[in-house]
Motif scaffolding. Structure first.
Motif, mmCIF file in Angstrom:
data_model
loop_
_atom_site.group_PDB
_atom_site.id
_atom_site.type_symbol
_atom_site.label_atom_id
_atom_site.label_comp_id
_atom_site.label_asym_id
_atom_site.label_seq_id
_atom_site.Cartn_x
_atom_site.Cartn_y
_atom_site.Cartn_z
ATOM 1 N N TYR A 36 24.384 57.273 -56.771
ATOM 2 C CA TYR A 36 22.958 57.610 -56.838
ATOM 3 C C TYR A 36 22.218 56.983 -55.660
ATOM 4 O O TYR A 36 21.400 57.625 -54.994
ATOM 5 N N ASN A 37 22.510 55.713 -55.385
ATOM 6 C CA ASN A 37 21.839 55.014 -54.281
ATOM 7 C C ASN A 37 22.330 55.500 -52.918
ATOM 8 O O ASN A 37 21.573 55.515 -51.946
ATOM 9 N N GLN A 38 23.600 55.896 -52.856
ATOM 10 C CA GLN A 38 24.158 56.292 -51.567
ATOM 11 C C GLN A 38 23.764 57.707 -51.138
ATOM 12 O O GLN A 38 24.016 58.091 -49.999
ATOM 13 N N GLU A 52 20.962 48.230 -45.744
ATOM 14 C CA GLU A 52 20.384 47.485 -46.863
ATOM 15 C C GLU A 52 21.434 47.215 -47.938
ATOM 16 O O GLU A 52 21.571 46.093 -48.430
ATOM 17 N N GLN A 53 22.178 48.259 -48.297
ATOM 18 C CA GLN A 53 23.173 48.097 -49.352
ATOM 19 C C GLN A 53 24.342 47.224 -48.914
ATOM 20 O O GLN A 53 24.865 46.423 -49.693
ATOM 21 N N ALA A 54 24.751 47.373 -47.657
ATOM 22 C CA ALA A 54 25.845 46.549 -47.145
ATOM 23 C C ALA A 54 25.438 45.077 -47.102
ATOM 24 O O ALA A 54 26.225 44.189 -47.464
ATOM 25 N N ASN A 55 24.208 44.801 -46.707
ATOM 26 C CA ASN A 55 23.739 43.420 -46.649
ATOM 27 C C ASN A 55 23.532 42.843 -48.046
ATOM 28 O O ASN A 55 23.787 41.662 -48.285
ATOM 29 N N ASP A 56 23.070 43.675 -48.982
ATOM 30 C CA ASP A 56 22.965 43.238 -50.378
ATOM 31 C C ASP A 56 24.330 42.830 -50.913
ATOM 32 O O ASP A 56 24.486 41.790 -51.561
ATOM 33 N N LEU A 57 25.323 43.672 -50.634
ATOM 34 C CA LEU A 57 26.673 43.420 -51.126
ATOM 35 C C LEU A 57 27.254 42.150 -50.518
ATOM 36 O O LEU A 57 27.858 41.328 -51.220
ATOM 37 N N ALA A 58 27.041 41.970 -49.200
ATOM 38 C CA ALA A 58 27.553 40.771 -48.532
ATOM 39 C C ALA A 58 26.901 39.509 -49.093
ATOM 40 O O ALA A 58 27.586 38.500 -49.352
ATOM 41 N N ASP A 59 25.586 39.542 -49.303
ATOM 42 C CA ASP A 59 24.897 38.376 -49.866
ATOM 43 C C ASP A 59 25.367 38.093 -51.287
ATOM 44 O O ASP A 59 25.527 36.931 -51.686
ATOM 45 N N GLN A 60 25.576 39.143 -52.044
ATOM 46 C CA GLN A 60 26.030 38.983 -53.426
ATOM 47 C C GLN A 60 27.405 38.318 -53.468
ATOM 48 O O GLN A 60 27.656 37.423 -54.294
ATOM 49 N N LEU A 61 28.306 38.732 -52.588
ATOM 50 C CA LEU A 61 29.653 38.158 -52.551
ATOM 51 C C LEU A 61 29.646 36.716 -52.062
ATOM 52 O O LEU A 61 30.592 35.966 -52.325
ATOM 53 N N HIS A 62 28.592 36.327 -51.368
ATOM 54 C CA HIS A 62 28.462 34.944 -50.920
ATOM 55 C C HIS A 62 27.709 34.073 -51.928
ATOM 56 O O HIS A 62 27.322 32.953 -51.624
ATOM 57 N N GLY A 63 27.538 34.609 -53.130
ATOM 58 C CA GLY A 63 26.946 33.824 -54.200
ATOM 59 C C GLY A 63 25.436 33.762 -54.208
ATOM 60 O O GLY A 63 24.857 32.990 -54.976
ATOM 61 N N LYS A 64 24.795 34.589 -53.394
ATOM 62 C CA LYS A 64 23.335 34.582 -53.370
ATOM 63 C C LYS A 64 22.782 35.495 -54.472
ATOM 64 O O LYS A 64 23.432 36.465 -54.870
ATOM 65 N N GLY A 78 6.055 47.322 -49.175
ATOM 66 C CA GLY A 78 6.855 46.468 -50.051
ATOM 67 C C GLY A 78 8.166 46.080 -49.388
ATOM 68 O O GLY A 78 8.553 46.629 -48.347
ATOM 69 N N PRO A 79 8.889 45.142 -49.983
ATOM 70 C CA PRO A 79 10.162 44.690 -49.399
ATOM 71 C C PRO A 79 11.286 45.686 -49.646
ATOM 72 O O PRO A 79 11.264 46.435 -50.630
ATOM 73 N N ASP A 80 12.264 45.689 -48.755
ATOM 74 C CA ASP A 80 13.468 46.488 -48.951
ATOM 75 C C ASP A 80 14.511 45.703 -49.743
ATOM 76 O O ASP A 80 15.301 46.284 -50.485
ATOM 77 N N ARG A 81 14.511 44.383 -49.542
ATOM 78 C CA ARG A 81 15.496 43.533 -50.225
ATOM 79 C C ARG A 81 14.833 42.238 -50.659
ATOM 80 O O ARG A 81 13.798 41.848 -50.107
ATOM 81 N N MET A 82 15.441 41.564 -51.642
ATOM 82 C CA MET A 82 15.016 40.215 -52.003
ATOM 83 C C MET A 82 16.259 39.388 -52.290
ATOM 84 O O MET A 82 17.070 39.747 -53.148
ATOM 85 N N ILE A 175 29.020 53.186 -41.891
ATOM 86 C CA ILE A 175 29.038 53.057 -43.344
ATOM 87 C C ILE A 175 28.432 54.288 -44.006
ATOM 88 O O ILE A 175 28.853 54.718 -45.080
ATOM 89 N N ALA A 176 27.447 54.880 -43.364
ATOM 90 C CA ALA A 176 26.773 56.056 -43.922
ATOM 91 C C ALA A 176 27.607 57.326 -43.779
ATOM 92 O O ALA A 176 27.232 58.374 -44.314
ATOM 93 N N LYS A 177 28.747 57.245 -43.083
ATOM 94 C CA LYS A 177 29.605 58.417 -42.867
ATOM 95 C C LYS A 177 30.944 58.216 -43.568
ATOM 96 O O LYS A 177 31.289 57.128 -43.994
ATOM 97 N N ALA A 178 31.703 59.289 -43.659
ATOM 98 C CA ALA A 178 33.026 59.226 -44.274
ATOM 99 C C ALA A 178 34.113 59.133 -43.211
ATOM 100 O O ALA A 178 33.912 59.516 -42.063
ATOM 101 N N GLY A 179 35.262 58.588 -43.626
ATOM 102 C CA GLY A 179 36.446 58.658 -42.786
ATOM 103 C C GLY A 179 36.535 57.691 -41.634
ATOM 104 O O GLY A 179 37.104 58.031 -40.596
ATOM 105 N N ASN A 180 35.972 56.486 -41.774
ATOM 106 C CA ASN A 180 36.146 55.467 -40.739
ATOM 107 C C ASN A 180 36.368 54.107 -41.409
ATOM 108 O O ASN A 180 36.120 53.939 -42.604
#
Length: 501
Positions: A36-38, A52-64, A78-82, A175-180
């Motif tokens: 849905y988000n992608q 935005e989603q890649a950075n959210d995921l990276a921060d999440q995996l780093h315990g943030k 408004g903000p894109d991320r928090m 990241i926004a494309k397929a096959g790489n």
């Protein structure tokens, strides 16, 4: 050995359906939300949403602590991320100076647009490229000197306001494309998060029901791990494949169909469904219908791929001759109904749970709905299809029963020995072993070889007969005849049974 399923087997099968349906639905819930988000990746600035989603995921995996879905409400300035309470505005431009200009009014000539909840300048996130980042910092320094950033007069603060993102500009576009590689790495990381959720749900349900049914903690844990790995692995593969297909444009071919479904349901029903899945402020009307159509597209792709992935093992088995065509049809029918009913149960349960208790109710309602729906559908399908198609396992168990009966007669086994043999064989009869037996050219011989070590072990426990048997029998006969002669009785008069004589 009964070929008919015992009450315990039926209970285990029901619990397996519940754990599998719950785990798959939990994984599907996350997969559908990701898809849905992608869908925004196809927009003109799709690489920005990907960043935005890649950075959210990276921060999440780093315990943030990542607060997701902030940009979904399209709030003005408004903000894109928090992350950890810090508001972030993502600007993924190829030119760092343009990225900073986009943060100011009047095409870069006016005041800064983005301030956080404390009226401090938001963090401006730019691509993790040295050239882009350095130009962005320089432009922010110039803006501060010009007095365009309220409350900030020191140009050195530019390095605090402008921050590097977790990926470069090129990576965001990939990241926004397929096959790489970048796209596959992002989808695989997302898939690992999804798989962990699916593993947890299925493993917990399997472990709990195993303990309640009398399993030891060790056996229950082993069963739980096995079920969790299977369901989690399926969810991982589905996550990667579904995301790649969406990026390749599959969603475009499904727009008309899913929007027609949303139109049939109407705005009210669509609002109930979509608000159970999305974060942020509730949406209604045309916006809810459009969002619901996006959700339906994700559900359709995830459900279809789940069936394909789960059935691929059965297809491989029939190619290798390990199952019959009838068993393939039966398994496929069970998979389709379980997946479909589990997905529908999650949607319905989540919607109902949201109405009762927004937030937690969505997850709890979805989980209950998926498990009950999956169990009911799986049981009904097996019952209906079972009238027409006999399980390969049932056929194999019938052969095993006949061979065990023959072994018992040939070896003059007593009740305790028979029970020990049956229990030992039951421990060896996994699904894989039954499939090996099915493909065997001599199934009776297969059973004999499987039972031989157990039979040898059982017979070895019998007491050893010492001395000369003929002499013992001769002495017994003499003793009996002497007794009869003394009493003047016949053999029948002694009351000895056939078992005694």
């Amino acid at each position: 050995m009964e070929s008919k399923a015992s009450p315990t087997d039926l209970k285990r099968e029901k619990n397996h359906h519940a754990a599998t349906a719950g785990g798959r639905a939990a994984g599907a819930y996350k997969n559908v939300n990701n898809l849905y988000n992608q869908e925004r990746f196809h927009a003109a600035q799709g690489h920005g949403f990907a960043a935005e989603q890649a950075n959210d995921l990276a921060d999440q995996l780093h315990g943030k602590k990542v607060h997701k879905g902030l940009g979904d409400d399209n709030a003005k300035d408004g903000p894109d991320r928090m992350v950890n309470g810090q508001w972030i505005q993502a600007k993924y431009y190829k030119d760092g100076a343009r990225a900073i200009d986009a943060c100011f009014r009047d095409n870069g000539k006016g005041a800064l647009r983005y301030y956080d909840q404390n009226n401090e300048p938001m963090r401006i996130e730019v691509p993790n490229d040295d050239v882009i980042y350095n130009k962005a910092v320089e432009r922010m320094e110039a803006k501060i000197k010009n007095g365009q950033v309220e409350g900030v007069t020191d140009p050195a603060k530019a390095k605090e306001i402008v921050q590097r993102g977790g990926c470069t500009y090129r990576q965001a576009r990939n990241i926004a494309k397929a096959g790489n590689i970048d796209s596959l790495k992002f989808d695989a990381t997302n898939g690992a998060v999804v798989a962990a959720s699916a593993f947890g749900v299925s493993a917990i349900v399997t472990f709990a029901t195993g303990i309640w049914n009398g399993d030891t903690p060790q056996v229950a844990a082993k069963r739980a791990a096995c079920c969790g790995i299977k369901v989690g692995g399926t969810s991982f593969v589905v996550a990667v494949l579904s995301s790649q297909l969406l990026k390749a444009g599959l969603n475009s071919a499904m727009v008309a169909g899913t929007e027609s479904i949303a139109a049939v349901l109407g705005p009210r029903a669509c609002a109930i469904i979509i608000n159970a899945f999305r974060s942020g402020a509730p949406i209604y009307g045309a916006a809810a219908m459009k969002s619901a159509a996006k959700l339906f597209r994700g559900n359709a792709v995830v459900a279809a791929l789940t069936v394909v992935v789960c059935s691929s093992f059965d297809v491989a088995d029939i190619v290798r001759g390990r199952i019959s065509a009838g068993q393939l049809v039966k398994n496929l029918a069970s998979t389709i109904t379980t997946v479909g009913a589990g997905s529908a149960g999650w949607v319905g349960g989540a919607a109902l749970g949201t109405m009762i208790m927004p937030g937690v109710g969505s997850i709890v309602g979805g989980l209950i709905g998926s498990m009950s729906g999956g169990v009911a559908a799986g049981a009904l399908t097996n019952k209906v299809v079972g009238h027409f198609i006999k399980d390969d396992a049932e056929e194999m168990q019938h052969i095993i029963q006949k061979q065990v009966e023959a072994m018992c007669v040939d070896n003059l086994m007593n009740n305790d020995e028979v029970k020990e043999l049956v229990n030992g064989l039951s421990g060896k009869l996994s699904g894989s072993k039954l499939k090996d037996m099915y493909v065997s050219k001599d199934r009776e011989r297969f059973v004999e070889k499987m039972a031989a070590p157990l039979l040898d072990e059982i017979l070895a426990k019998r007491p050893k007969i010492k001395g000369n048997i003929d002499d013992e029998i001769e002495q017994g006969l003499i003793s009996l005849l002497n007794e009869l002669a003394e009493k003047g009785e016949s053999v029948e008069d002694t009351g000895a049974s056939e078992e005694d004589c």
